[in-house]
Design an enzyme around this catalytic site. Sequence first.
Site, PDB file in Angstrom:
ATOM      1  N   TYR A  82     -27.134  -5.851  28.213  1.00 66.57           N
ATOM      2  CA  TYR A  82     -26.335  -4.657  28.496  1.00 66.57           C
ATOM      3  C   TYR A  82     -26.484  -4.262  29.961  1.00 66.57           C
ATOM      4  CZ  TYR A  82     -24.946   0.255  28.501  1.00 66.57           C
ATOM      5  OH  TYR A  82     -24.357   1.456  28.805  1.00 66.57           O
ATOM      6  N   GLU A 109     -22.338   8.386  24.031  1.00 65.58           N
ATOM      7  CA  GLU A 109     -23.321   9.179  24.774  1.00 65.58           C
ATOM      8  C   GLU A 109     -23.597  10.487  24.045  1.00 65.58           C
ATOM      9  OE1 GLU A 109     -25.228   8.412  27.122  1.00 65.58           O
ATOM     10  OE2 GLU A 109     -24.346   6.621  27.986  1.00 65.58           O
ATOM     11  N   TRP A 134     -30.719   5.323  24.109  1.00 65.93           N
ATOM     12  CA  TRP A 134     -29.495   4.537  24.164  1.00 65.93           C
ATOM     13  C   TRP A 134     -29.650   3.227  23.408  1.00 65.93           C
ATOM     14  CZ3 TRP A 134     -24.656   4.445  24.110  1.00 65.93           C
ATOM     15  CH2 TRP A 134     -23.938   3.269  24.385  1.00 65.93           C
TER      16      TRP A 134
END
Length: 215
Positions: free
Chosen positions: A30, A52, A60
């Site tokens: 990522y 988010e 995350w």
Amino acid sequence: MAGDIPGLIEGADGKLRCAWHGNLPDYQTYHDTEWGRPVTADIRLFEKLCLEGFQSGLSWLTILRKRENFRDAFDGFDFRVLATRPESEIERHLQNAGIIRHRGKIASVYNNARRAVELVEEHGSLAAFFWSFEPQAHERPDVFDFDALRANPKTEVSTRISKLLKKKGWSFVGPTTVYAFMQAMGLVNDHIEGCFCRAEVEHERQKLKRPITAN
């Protein structure tokens, strides 16, 4: 080598990267292929802002590992489709163990989808709206100060966007959430100096044709 530069970590391939991915394979991918690379596709922008919002209070990495489940649950985050869904969809999602079962955050996806449709009608695209807030150099924090970035994960620009979105009826779009969105979608380049991705991201940002708002 990485120890000389705060915020960097050396990977098995010998490359220096921002340390936050911890060399976890999926997180590293990522970091290398998505984070900070400029995005102008409306659905991807909407998806990231929603995710988010789900991340609030969580990591995350937790959201990233459930991202495909979220995409399956929320029609690929096509906000035009989501805007037509009935409120009863929320109850269905609350039974889905593959996502974060938080009523407020789930409801926010549908609310924000309707607000996104309105924003597109006003500005032509989500991309045109968000990229109109791309910070100028004097509006940027010191991206070379890793500790400062961690201590202050919001900026004047993200606070301004947050206030405007909330005024337009969006939810779960606080200034910290918005700044994380800006970082991930390439509106800023917060790869630490010395991270091999920093130059790549900056090159992509320089080549990017910025969308223009209709108003």
